[in-house]
Design a protein around this motif. Structure first.
Motif, PDB file in Angstrom:
ATOM      1  N   UNK A 545       0.837  -1.211   0.000  1.00  0.00           N
ATOM      2  CA  UNK A 545       0.000   0.000   0.000  1.00  0.00           C
ATOM      3  C   UNK A 545       0.865   1.253   0.000  1.00  0.00           C
ATOM      4  N   UNK A 546       1.947   1.232   0.768  1.00  0.00           N
ATOM      5  CA  UNK A 546       2.850   2.390   0.787  1.00  0.00           C
ATOM      6  C   UNK A 546       3.490   2.595  -0.582  1.00  0.00           C
ATOM      7  N   UNK A 547       3.887   1.481  -1.229  1.00  0.00           N
ATOM      8  CA  UNK A 547       4.493   1.573  -2.561  1.00  0.00           C
ATOM      9  C   UNK A 547       3.492   2.111  -3.577  1.00  0.00           C
ATOM     10  N   UNK A 548       2.244   1.648  -3.499  1.00  0.00           N
ATOM     11  CA  UNK A 548       1.222   2.102  -4.447  1.00  0.00           C
ATOM     12  C   UNK A 548       0.854   3.566  -4.235  1.00  0.00           C
ATOM     13  N   UNK A 549       0.927   4.033  -2.989  1.00  0.00           N
ATOM     14  CA  UNK A 549       0.641   5.453  -2.728  1.00  0.00           C
ATOM     15  C   UNK A 549       1.635   6.348  -3.446  1.00  0.00           C
ATOM     16  N   UNK A 550       2.910   5.929  -3.431  1.00  0.00           N
ATOM     17  CA  UNK A 550       3.932   6.711  -4.146  1.00  0.00           C
ATOM     18  C   UNK A 550       3.718   6.627  -5.653  1.00  0.00           C
ATOM     19  N   UNK A 551       3.319   5.457  -6.148  1.00  0.00           N
ATOM     20  CA  UNK A 551       3.080   5.295  -7.580  1.00  0.00           C
ATOM     21  C   UNK A 551       1.901   6.145  -8.035  1.00  0.00           C
ATOM     22  N   UNK A 552       0.840   6.171  -7.217  1.00  0.00           N
ATOM     23  CA  UNK A 552      -0.350   6.937  -7.586  1.00  0.00           C
ATOM     24  C   UNK A 552      -0.042   8.432  -7.644  1.00  0.00           C
TER      25      UNK A 552
END
Length: 630
Positions: A545-552
């Motif tokens: 989730x933390x990785x996807x937040x940066x990607x988004x």
């Protein structure tokens, strides 16, 4: 092939298979303590050994004496006319040969006769002899019973003590655990006699000899398997031999469940009876060797001046004369694998309390074994995490009183980490996972049906290859929401389904089921592992989730329709994102609005979610979360 032309071991195996099916095999017959049973030769005074023991016992004679025709003639008695002898087999591993000098001439002794030497044969030779039982011989006097100088119980007790096998008492079953290398026996009061107790103990000691550090037999087979039954055959034959030699008697009833496996093993490989008989003799020799060790005792005077006797044959014996009342014992927790280190550090073993302790020893040296440091820290878990317990159904009230709580979904009891001390007895690692004695396929099928909530009557189960419908828990009167089919031929197997719960299994007989305590242990262990996997999964989801937040954050809102949206005729709306390749990114959140995953959609419409992301309980709101509040 005629019986005369068949190999000796095949003829013996066929006889024993027929007797096993009839329940009359030698080791299936009980006899009382003190009654002579095993075949012996009255001329040499020696007992027949190995496969010959089984061959002669299988003849069903009461008198244990056997001899050749020539030996009978030498005693001045005569084999009755028309009697048929019984074959026995001998192996010759060495022979006497004339000793020769360097020129090949015989070496003569002082009396002028050639000297002989014993030479080991490169290929052992097999010989056969025909022997007759005393009941077949006319004129042979009645057998004389030699008085025994030692009582059976004393001899058996000496063997157990000198073996130094780890033996504990409790429960209602006797077994040897290869993993722990220890024997478990019921309390002595549960046996009908001392002879029964020691006969059972020696049977388990027979299994104990198979450990890699002793006779090194293959013990790595699951309970109820053919390999496990082969080991039971070896121990049972050894028990029969020891029961006769120590005058303890023999009770084969507890091993009747292995008959099917024994028959199958002998049919598959008749040589198995030769191996089993040979292994049983090795067990017998190994066990009886402990009787040769002299049990040392010495008189010790207590502070009160009373004389007592102490067994000093054990490496953990306590010299009570060196301890005064003023010296307090400090008990410690020592893992079995570290017992030698603890002993070297000054620890001693208290047999009564079954615990290690120290007196005046250097506490710094053994601090790692102190009760204050263990066992709690050895199994510590974070506060609030559940510790699942192996609580049998019959002990649920006691567990609840001790602070345990029932987890409905996991179907297991648990406590918080901080209260585990009050439920030590139910911790999974404190349990012994030994399976119950082998049972019939019908009993095993019945257990499987009950586990799936079938309401069985005396009519069920039936192993006939037909479909049977049975009521299950929750059915109204007249309903039968469960069905099963079981085939009896070959390896019994079948199919079971509970239509009310939609649970179905393919059933196959194993020859055993787990008892209530073992089922509770397995449930606790399984739930603990599930809990650990869930924690690992939650950590991975958080990282993703933390990785996807940066990607988004690096993506752009899809203000213009992407290629996929154009193909589908979908308009733009807040909350959908795209990149420079015009791919479609649809984020999914939970009820609190936290981002957990993103669905990726390429121009051709191929969809996939982010790897290692949480999908369950997540959704995407067209127009964004604010639309929910509108």
């Amino acid at each position: 092939m005629s019986d005369e032309k068949k190999p000796f071991h095949e003829r013996v195996a066929e006889t024993l298979i027929a007797q096993l099916q009839a329940g009359t095999a030698p080791w299936q017959k009980p006899w009382s303590a003190g009654t002579p049973y095993l075949p012996m030769n009255p001329i040499s005074g020696n007992r027949y050994r190995g496969i010959n023991t089984l061959q002669l016992l299988a003849q069903g004679r009461v008198d244990p004496r056997w001899m050749t025709y020539r030996q009978a003639v030498g005693l001045g008695v005569q084999v009755n006319k028309g009697e048929k002898g019984t074959s026995v087999q001998y192996w010759k591993f060495s022979e006497q040969q004339i000793q020769r000098d360097s020129e090949g001439k015989p070496v003569l002794g002082a009396d002028g006769t050639p000297q002989k030497v014993t030479v080991l044969l490169e290929r052992p030779r097999v010989f056969y002899a025909v022997v007759f039982n005393a009941e077949q011989i006319d004129g042979l006097p009645t057998i004389e019973q030699k008085p025994r100088t030692w009582s059976a119980v004393e001899r058996a007790d000496t063997i157990l003590r000198n073996s130094r096998a780890e033996i504990s008492h409790g429960g209602d079953r006797a077994f040897y655990s290869p993993v722990k290398d220890s024997i478990r026996l019921p309390e002595q009061g549960q046996f009908t006699s001392a002879a029964d107790y020691y006969a059972t103990a020696l049977h388990e000691l027979g299994h104990w000899t198979g450990h890699p550090t002793r006779l090194d037999r293959d013990l790595a087979h699951p309970f109820g398997s053919e390999g496990y039954a082969r080991e039971e055959l070896r121990a049972e034959i050894a028990s029969m031999v020891l029961g006769d030699e120590l005058a303890l008697g023999h009770d084969p009833s507890q091993h009747a469940a292995y008959v099917g496996h024994w028959i199958g093993a002998l049919k598959k490989d008749p040589l198995e009876i030769l191996r089993a008989a040979s292994a049983a003799e090795k067990i017998r020799d190994f066990v009886l060797a402990f009787e040769q060790q002299q049990l040392q005792t010495q008189a010790i005077h207590t502070p009160e001046g009373e004389s007592t006797t102490m067994d000093i044959s054990s490496e953990h014996a306590v010299d009570v004369a060196t301890e005064s009342a003023a010296q307090a014992r400090t008990y410690i927790t020592v893992p079995y694998a570290e017992r030698d280190e603890a002993k070297a550090a000054g620890a001693r073993w208290d047999r009564a309390r079954k615990s290690w302790y120290v007196i005046g020893a250097d506490e710094a040296v053994i601090a790692r074994w102190s009760n204050a440091a263990s066992p709690q820290t050895a199994h510590s878990v974070p506060e609030g995490e559940r510790v699942y317990l192996a609580v049998p159904y019959r002990e649920r009230a006691a567990a609840k009183a001790a602070g345990a709580v029932w987890d409905r979904s996991a179907k297991s009891w648990y406590v918080d980490a901080g209260t585990r001390a009050s439920v030590e007895r139910w911790l999974p690692e404190r349990q012994t996972a030994e399976q119950s004695p082998a049972i019939s396929p019908r009993e095993e099928l019945a257990q499987a049906l009950r586990d799936m909530s079938f309401a069985l009557t005396d009519e069920h189960p039936v192993l006939d290859g037909e479909t049977h419908r049975v009521a299950v828990d929750g059915d109204r009167k007249g309903e039968r929401s469960g069905f099963y089919v079981a085939h009896p031929d070959g390896h019994p197997a079948g199919y079971i389904k509970n239509n009310r719960t939609s649970v179905e299994i393919r059933w196959k007989a194993k020859g055993y089921v787990l008892d209530e305590a073992e089922q509770a242990k397995l449930r606790a262990e399984a739930t603990t592992k599930q809990q650990q996997r869930q924690q690992q999964q939650e950590q991975l989801h958080e990282q993703t989730a933390a990785r996807l937040g940066k990607q988004l954050a690096a993506l752009s809102p899809a203000t213009l329709p992407t290629s996929y949206m154009q193909r589908k005729g979908i308009g733009t709306h807040p909350g959908v994102y795209t990149d420079q390749d015009r791919k479609t990114y649809v984020p999914a959140v939970d009820a609190d609005g936290k981002l957990w995953t993103i669905q990726y959609i390429d121009a051709e419409g191929s969809k996939r979610f982010a790897k290692s992301s949480r999908k369950q309980g997540c959704f995407h709101v067209i127009g964004g979360l604010p639309k929910l509040a509108a």
